[in-house]
Design a protein around this motif. Structure first.
Motif, PDB file in Angstrom:
ATOM      1  N   GLN A 180      24.057  -3.269  -2.585  1.00 34.68           N
ATOM      2  CA  GLN A 180      25.291  -2.714  -2.034  1.00 34.68           C
ATOM      3  C   GLN A 180      26.424  -3.216  -2.918  1.00 34.68           C
ATOM      4  OE1 GLN A 180      25.201  -4.396   1.917  1.00 34.68           O
ATOM      5  NE2 GLN A 180      24.145  -2.630   2.790  1.00 34.68           N
ATOM      6  N   ARG A 228      17.364  -9.799   2.243  1.00 36.61           N
ATOM      7  CA  ARG A 228      17.585  -8.405   2.611  1.00 36.61           C
ATOM      8  C   ARG A 228      19.080  -8.123   2.643  1.00 36.61           C
ATOM      9  NH1 ARG A 228      19.130  -7.926   7.950  1.00 36.61           N
ATOM     10  NH2 ARG A 228      18.850  -9.773   9.259  1.00 36.61           N
ATOM     11  N   GLU A 274      26.979  -7.868  10.147  1.00 38.75           N
ATOM     12  CA  GLU A 274      25.994  -8.948  10.142  1.00 38.75           C
ATOM     13  C   GLU A 274      26.267  -9.949   9.032  1.00 38.75           C
ATOM     14  OE1 GLU A 274      21.109  -9.506  10.029  1.00 38.75           O
ATOM     15  OE2 GLU A 274      22.038  -7.685   9.231  1.00 38.75           O
ATOM     16  N   PRO A 297      22.577  -7.019   4.388  1.00 35.32           N
ATOM     17  CA  PRO A 297      23.101  -7.116   5.758  1.00 35.32           C
ATOM     18  C   PRO A 297      23.421  -5.744   6.329  1.00 35.32           C
ATOM     19  CG  PRO A 297      24.808  -7.677   4.179  1.00 35.32           C
ATOM     20  CD  PRO A 297      23.546  -7.500   3.384  1.00 35.32           C
ATOM     21  N   THR A 298      23.321  -5.618   7.642  1.00 35.05           N
ATOM     22  CA  THR A 298      23.777  -4.422   8.326  1.00 35.05           C
ATOM     23  C   THR A 298      25.253  -4.600   8.662  1.00 35.05           C
ATOM     24  OG1 THR A 298      23.117  -5.323  10.471  1.00 35.05           O
ATOM     25  CG2 THR A 298      21.503  -3.980   9.288  1.00 35.05           C
ATOM     26  N   ALA A 299      25.899  -3.549   9.149  1.00 32.35           N
ATOM     27  CA  ALA A 299      27.332  -3.618   9.452  1.00 32.35           C
ATOM     28  C   ALA A 299      27.616  -4.745  10.439  1.00 32.35           C
ATOM     29  CB  ALA A 299      27.799  -2.282  10.032  1.00 32.35           C
TER      30      ALA A 299
END
Length: 295
Positions: free
Chosen positions: A121, A36, A42, A38-40
């Protein structure tokens, strides 16, 4: 699943124009594939790293060459191993790279994270793409030119002024466009998000908009005039799919396909592209996508 069928005599694709010329970016893509995104802030482990040729301009030129037999690339790379690797890949695809300049600045690089569903991204480090120039480049009236916005907007505007023939713009990444450029474009290609982010396109004479799995549509002076359904595909990588669509749609229109035929063929090419790991996927000739059906 997307399948290919051969061109029939009732639907010929007869080249009547010079091979497509692409002005744009040439990047080395460094791709981390993970379960998946990553989030900010992470950190995600378990990724797989790969490197491959990329850049919107180079992706479109490689797609055009594979679809049409040849293409010309105008751009810039660094005088480094990455630049030589990118040019070797373009040449292998059938692209004429004689108008690609060598700069002391490093070759452009894109840092990309892709998840298991093919979403991504991307951060682009332009490098030599920021030094693309039209010095010494000539255009012919019967030539088709396709640009994007990963090189300087001033270079794209200059190309629109100097090129006397059919001028197409893939307006990505989205940014404000001068009225002069919008008025000059014979065709603009964007995805649905970019279409919303660039209100100036409401004034464009011809705009193709992609909607991912939902297909694509064509707008003339703001009014929808054609639409084609999306094609079923197993999504592996979406990075080069839009670029493959751009090359296919421009080639389709310029080789006499109807609006609907050109959209449908380009959708089929995009579906083929998302099923491959490469940003510059292996593609068949454009005529082999004309009879593609979804199953």
């Amino acid at each position: 699943m997307t399948t290919l069928s051969s061109m029939t005599s009732s639907n010929p694709l007869l080249p009547r124009h010079r091979a497509l010329t692409v002005l744009g970016s040439i990047n080395l893509d460094l791709i981390a594939t993970a379960e998946r995104l990553p989030t900010a802030g992470e950190t995600i482990g378990g990724g797989a790293l790969s490197r491959q040729p990329g850049g919107k301009g180079a992706n479109q030129a490689a797609a055009a060459a594979r679809l049409d037999g040849s293409a010309r690339m105008i751009g810039a790379v660094g005088d480094d191993d990455a630049g030589r690797e990118m040019l070797d890949a373009l040449t292998a695809a059938g692209v004429d790279v004689s108008d690609v300049a060598h700069r002391s600045t490093p070759t452009g690089t894109a840092l990309i994270v892709v998840d298991s569903a093919g979403e991504n991204q991307i951060v682009v480090c332009p490098g030599a793409n920021a030094e693309v120039s039209l010095e010494g480049v000539a255009f012919a009236e019967d030539e088709t030119l396709l640009c994007q916005l990963e090189v300087g907007l001033d270079v794209v505007v200059e190309a629109s002024r100097r090129h006397p023939g059919f001028f197409a713009l893939n307006a990505a990444p989205a940014q404000s466009l001068p009225a002069e450029l919008v008025q000059r474009c014979d065709l603009v290609i964007v995805n649905e998000t970019e279409y919303e982010l660039i209100p100036e396109l409401a004034q464009a004479r011809l705009v193709a908009v992609t909607y991912g799995k939902d297909g694509s549509a064509l707008f003339r002076d703001g009014k929808e005039v054609a639409r084609a359904a999306g094609r079923r595909a197993t999504v592996v990588n979406t990075i080069g799919a839009g670029d493959a669509f751009c090359a296919a749609f421009v080639l389709g229109l310029r080789n006499g396909l109807s609006d609907e035929q050109a959209l449908a063929a380009a959708n089929a090419v995009g579906a083929d592209a998302v099923g491959q790991h490469s940003s510059q996927p292996e593609l068949g000739r454009l005529d082999s996508y004309l009879g593609v059906a979804s199953a």
